[in-house]
Design a protein around this motif. Structure first.
Motif, PDB file in Angstrom:
ATOM      1  N   GLN A 117      11.986   7.153  -0.466  1.00 25.84           N
ATOM      2  CA  GLN A 117      10.767   7.718   0.291  1.00 25.84           C
ATOM      3  C   GLN A 117       9.941   6.500   1.213  1.00 25.84           C
ATOM      4  O   GLN A 117       9.541   6.647   2.236  1.00 25.84           O
ATOM      5  N   LEU A 118      10.042   5.334   0.549  1.00 27.00           N
ATOM      6  CA  LEU A 118       9.326   4.322   1.029  1.00 27.00           C
ATOM      7  C   LEU A 118      10.222   3.755   2.257  1.00 27.00           C
ATOM      8  O   LEU A 118       9.686   3.491   3.213  1.00 27.00           O
ATOM      9  N   ASP A 119      11.406   3.808   2.237  1.00 32.74           N
ATOM     10  CA  ASP A 119      12.459   3.610   3.396  1.00 32.74           C
ATOM     11  C   ASP A 119      12.086   4.482   4.700  1.00 32.74           C
ATOM     12  O   ASP A 119      11.857   4.271   5.759  1.00 32.74           O
ATOM     13  N   ALA A 120      11.820   5.921   4.275  1.00 34.15           N
ATOM     14  CA  ALA A 120      11.522   6.761   5.398  1.00 34.15           C
ATOM     15  C   ALA A 120      10.245   6.560   5.918  1.00 34.15           C
ATOM     16  O   ALA A 120      10.179   6.775   7.274  1.00 34.15           O
ATOM     17  N   VAL A 121       9.263   6.328   4.944  1.00 37.11           N
ATOM     18  CA  VAL A 121       7.765   5.905   5.692  1.00 37.11           C
ATOM     19  C   VAL A 121       7.729   4.713   6.596  1.00 37.11           C
ATOM     20  O   VAL A 121       7.312   4.860   7.626  1.00 37.11           O
ATOM     21  N   VAL A 122       8.655   3.816   6.204  1.00 40.17           N
ATOM     22  CA  VAL A 122       8.650   2.582   7.088  1.00 40.17           C
ATOM     23  C   VAL A 122       9.664   2.856   8.206  1.00 40.17           C
ATOM     24  O   VAL A 122       9.202   2.306   9.348  1.00 40.17           O
ATOM     25  N   ALA A 123      10.620   3.505   8.126  1.00 43.47           N
ATOM     26  CA  ALA A 123      11.559   3.686   9.491  1.00 43.47           C
ATOM     27  C   ALA A 123      10.637   4.474  10.379  1.00 43.47           C
ATOM     28  O   ALA A 123      10.446   4.450  11.555  1.00 43.47           O
ATOM     29  N   GLU A 124       9.844   5.554  10.133  1.00 43.76           N
ATOM     30  CA  GLU A 124       9.197   6.561  10.725  1.00 43.76           C
ATOM     31  C   GLU A 124       8.012   5.570  11.338  1.00 43.76           C
ATOM     32  O   GLU A 124       7.750   5.770  12.735  1.00 43.76           O
ATOM     33  N   HIS A 125       7.397   4.542  10.863  1.00 47.95           N
ATOM     34  CA  HIS A 125       6.112   3.745  11.134  1.00 47.95           C
ATOM     35  C   HIS A 125       6.785   3.080  12.633  1.00 47.95           C
ATOM     36  O   HIS A 125       6.051   2.877  13.466  1.00 47.95           O
ATOM     37  N   GLY A 176      20.127   5.439   0.572  1.00 53.63           N
ATOM     38  CA  GLY A 176      21.508   5.330  -0.203  1.00 53.63           C
ATOM     39  C   GLY A 176      21.325   4.367  -1.152  1.00 53.63           C
ATOM     40  O   GLY A 176      22.017   3.414  -1.337  1.00 53.63           O
ATOM     41  N   TYR A 177      20.041   4.695  -2.236  1.00 56.06           N
ATOM     42  CA  TYR A 177      19.648   3.844  -3.243  1.00 56.06           C
ATOM     43  C   TYR A 177      20.203   4.557  -4.652  1.00 56.06           C
ATOM     44  O   TYR A 177      20.057   5.810  -4.774  1.00 56.06           O
ATOM     45  N   PRO A 182      11.495   8.462  -9.749  1.00 58.74           N
ATOM     46  CA  PRO A 182      12.581   7.400 -10.205  1.00 58.74           C
ATOM     47  C   PRO A 182      12.546   6.512  -9.107  1.00 58.74           C
ATOM     48  O   PRO A 182      12.341   6.570  -7.990  1.00 58.74           O
ATOM     49  N   PRO A 183      12.938   4.973  -9.743  1.00 54.21           N
ATOM     50  CA  PRO A 183      12.918   4.118  -8.832  1.00 54.21           C
ATOM     51  C   PRO A 183      13.554   4.267  -7.520  1.00 54.21           C
ATOM     52  O   PRO A 183      13.254   3.962  -6.354  1.00 54.21           O
ATOM     53  N   HIS A 184      14.840   4.979  -7.541  1.00 48.46           N
ATOM     54  CA  HIS A 184      15.661   5.013  -6.331  1.00 48.46           C
ATOM     55  C   HIS A 184      15.091   5.916  -5.268  1.00 48.46           C
ATOM     56  O   HIS A 184      15.354   5.730  -4.134  1.00 48.46           O
ATOM     57  N   ARG A 185      14.360   7.030  -6.010  1.00 51.52           N
ATOM     58  CA  ARG A 185      13.810   7.887  -5.212  1.00 51.52           C
ATOM     59  C   ARG A 185      12.675   7.241  -4.394  1.00 51.52           C
ATOM     60  O   ARG A 185      12.174   7.820  -3.311  1.00 51.52           O
ATOM     61  N   VAL A 186      11.877   6.409  -5.071  1.00 47.36           N
ATOM     62  CA  VAL A 186      10.833   5.822  -4.514  1.00 47.36           C
ATOM     63  C   VAL A 186      11.086   4.987  -3.310  1.00 47.36           C
ATOM     64  O   VAL A 186      10.584   5.020  -2.191  1.00 47.36           O
ATOM     65  N   LEU A 187      12.331   4.236  -3.598  1.00 51.33           N
ATOM     66  CA  LEU A 187      12.758   3.373  -2.500  1.00 51.33           C
ATOM     67  C   LEU A 187      13.326   4.303  -1.196  1.00 51.33           C
ATOM     68  O   LEU A 187      13.094   3.855  -0.040  1.00 51.33           O
ATOM     69  N   SER A 198       0.797  -1.059  -0.066  1.00 54.47           N
ATOM     70  CA  SER A 198      -0.194  -0.067  -0.037  1.00 54.47           C
ATOM     71  C   SER A 198       0.853   1.198  -0.009  1.00 54.47           C
ATOM     72  O   SER A 198       0.694   2.201  -0.689  1.00 54.47           O
ATOM     73  N   ALA A 199       2.012   1.189   0.766  1.00 52.08           N
ATOM     74  CA  ALA A 199       2.849   2.431   0.879  1.00 52.08           C
ATOM     75  C   ALA A 199       3.529   2.644  -0.291  1.00 52.08           C
ATOM     76  O   ALA A 199       3.569   3.894  -0.933  1.00 52.08           O
ATOM     77  N   LEU A 200       4.104   1.567  -1.149  1.00 52.11           N
ATOM     78  CA  LEU A 200       4.692   1.755  -2.333  1.00 52.11           C
ATOM     79  C   LEU A 200       3.764   2.437  -3.476  1.00 52.11           C
ATOM     80  O   LEU A 200       4.209   3.220  -4.324  1.00 52.11           O
ATOM     81  N   ARG A 201       2.465   2.008  -3.583  1.00 51.31           N
ATOM     82  CA  ARG A 201       1.564   2.415  -4.429  1.00 51.31           C
ATOM     83  C   ARG A 201       1.495   4.049  -4.068  1.00 51.31           C
ATOM     84  O   ARG A 201       1.467   4.731  -5.248  1.00 51.31           O
ATOM     85  N   ASP A 202       1.217   4.482  -3.058  1.00 47.56           N
ATOM     86  CA  ASP A 202       0.996   5.839  -2.727  1.00 47.56           C
ATOM     87  C   ASP A 202       2.244   6.534  -3.036  1.00 47.56           C
ATOM     88  O   ASP A 202       2.382   7.655  -3.666  1.00 47.56           O
ATOM     89  N   VAL A 203       3.522   5.884  -2.840  1.00 45.91           N
ATOM     90  CA  VAL A 203       4.846   6.692  -3.172  1.00 45.91           C
ATOM     91  C   VAL A 203       5.011   6.714  -4.463  1.00 45.91           C
ATOM     92  O   VAL A 203       5.456   7.575  -5.185  1.00 45.91           O
ATOM     93  N   ALA A 204       4.722   5.465  -5.329  1.00 42.47           N
ATOM     94  CA  ALA A 204       5.088   5.402  -6.688  1.00 42.47           C
ATOM     95  C   ALA A 204       4.088   6.392  -7.578  1.00 42.47           C
ATOM     96  O   ALA A 204       4.719   6.794  -8.769  1.00 42.47           O
ATOM     97  N   SER A 205       3.015   6.685  -6.884  1.00 44.08           N
ATOM     98  CA  SER A 205       1.911   7.496  -7.559  1.00 44.08           C
ATOM     99  C   SER A 205       2.570   8.919  -7.844  1.00 44.08           C
ATOM    100  O   SER A 205       2.156   9.696  -8.770  1.00 44.08           O
TER     101      SER A 205
END
Length: 405
Positions: free
Chosen positions: A260-268, A324-325, A253-258, A242-249
């Motif tokens: 953002q997703l890393d930050a979201v999950v780490a904050e969770h 660091g992606y 580019p793929p490395h920035r999606v990762l 679900s988080a990936l879909r939100d960020v990918a929308s």
């Protein structure tokens, strides 16, 4: 059918019988329930009572309230118990001796497998005797008591096995529902995917794949693996998806999606770490941009069926907050088929990962194989249906555009 009066037991016989009963229960603790599988638990019980002097043992279970009885295990001379079925009297707390079977003197003990007021099954134990009812009554009482004690212990294991099986089914259906419904890529991309759970008795893990439709005819391909197994891993996998879909929308580019997703999950803060591979496919440019968060690299199968392992800079798993992606871009023609996969496809216990990847990269598939054929061939040739871990694979190929004549 005649019965003879049993001889009252002496204090010594009582004491010996009590000690034997305690020893038997202590042995049962170590011998029954090591495998948390319903049939295996029943087989353990039957084998245990067979070793403790009974000539035949049968274990019948009832899968659910009101369902028909099912014979789950038999040990010893099956002919002695083939005709014996659970009776209505075999209810909670009931165990009793009989006197003969097929004209032969026997002692029959039945005990319910009862757990928290519910009868899950019944065990029937038969011992051939020289006389149907001879011997001190205390011996018979202790035999019956031992079977009752072991039956109660078995019932607890049986309930736990059923609970575990229910959890596995829930996790499996959840993951099947999630993985079976990936997002829709653009029509200019042909895809095929498959999810295979590990063997029987192994909990479902957090393997998953996804496709996300982007602007300008591009699609994002995703495969990931949440660390661990079971329902919690499957739930976290859904959260990642679900988080990936939100960020990918946001069309990053793929490395920035990762990132953002890393930050979201780490904050969770409560989600398990996960590896993830993203590939953004641009059919118009004939290009694929890749980025990895601790995941294994993909393979490209060329038109002639030869495999090529794609080198991708590997960043840390998601959820660490380190980021660091780095991206890498390579050409992709309509004759190339991309294959993304989780580690269960290639990894083998005690084997170096480079050897595992080499096994995949040296495959030679039939020329012109598309996504469906690639998935089927790779799963078959790597024996993925018997893998030690869950397997998720996603294959994609650019649809060739035909210019009207």
């Amino acid at each position: 059918m005649s019965e003879r009066a049993e001889t009252p037991a002496s204090p010594l016989v009582e004491r010996v019988g009590s000690l034997a009963r305690l020893r038997a229960v202590a042995d049962a603790i170590g011998e029954i329930g090591a495998r948390l599988d319903e049939r295996a638990v029943c087989e353990d019980l039957a084998a245990f009572l067979r070793r403790h002097g009974y000539d035949a043992v049968a274990v019948d279970v009832r899968p659910e309230e009101g369902a028909a009885w099912v014979r789950a295990a038999v040990a010893g001379a099956s002919g002695l118990v083939d005709h014996m079925e659970p009776r209505r009297e075999d209810g909670p707390g009931r165990a009793y001796p009989d006197t003969e079977t097929d004209g032969r003197p026997v002692r029959v003990v039945r005990a319910p497998l009862e757990w928290q007021g519910r009868v899950l099954g019944v065990v029937t134990a038969v011992r051939l005797t020289s006389a149907a009812s001879g011997g001190p009554s205390g011996v018979a009482d202790h035999e019956t008591g031992m079977v009752q004690d072991v039956a109660r212990l078995t019932a607890a294991h049986l309930a736990h096995a059923r609970s575990l099986a229910a959890t596995e089914r829930t996790a499996y259906h959840l993951q099947q529902a999630l993985v079976a419904e990936p997002g829709r890529p653009h029509p200019n991309l042909e895809i095929a995917g498959r999810y295979l759970p590990a063997g029987a008795g192994t909990l479902v893990g957090g393997d998953w794949f996804e496709t996300v439709r982007l602007h300008f005819g591009r699609s994002l391909l995703v495969v990931g693996d949440v660390m661990g197994h079971g329902l919690d891993a499957a739930v976290d996998m859904n959260a990642y998806r679900s988080a990936l879909r939100d960020v990918a929308s946001t069309d990053l580019p793929p490395h920035r999606v990762l990132r953002q997703l890393d930050a979201v999950v780490a904050e969770h803060g409560t989600m398990r770490p996960a590896t993830c591979l993203l590939i953004q496919v641009d059919p118009a440019r004939g290009a694929a941009t890749l980025a990895s968060a601790g995941h294994l690299p993909p393979v490209i199968f060329a038109a002639d069926g030869a495999a090529e392992l794609v080198e991708v800079p590997v960043g840390p798993p998601l959820g660490t907050g380190v980021a660091g992606y780095e991206p890498v871009t390579r050409t992709l023609s309509p004759s190339d088929t991309l294959l993304l996969f989780t580690d269960g496809l290639v990894e083998r216990r005690g084997e170096d990962i480079d050897v595992s990847l080499a096994r995949l990269s040296t495959l030679r598939l039939p020329a012109g194989s598309g996504p469906e054929r690639v998935v089927a061939e790779v799963l078959r040739r790597l024996d993925a249906h018997h893998a030690e871990d869950d397997v998720a694979v996603l294959a994609a190929r650019i649809r060739e555009r035909h210019t009207p004549q």
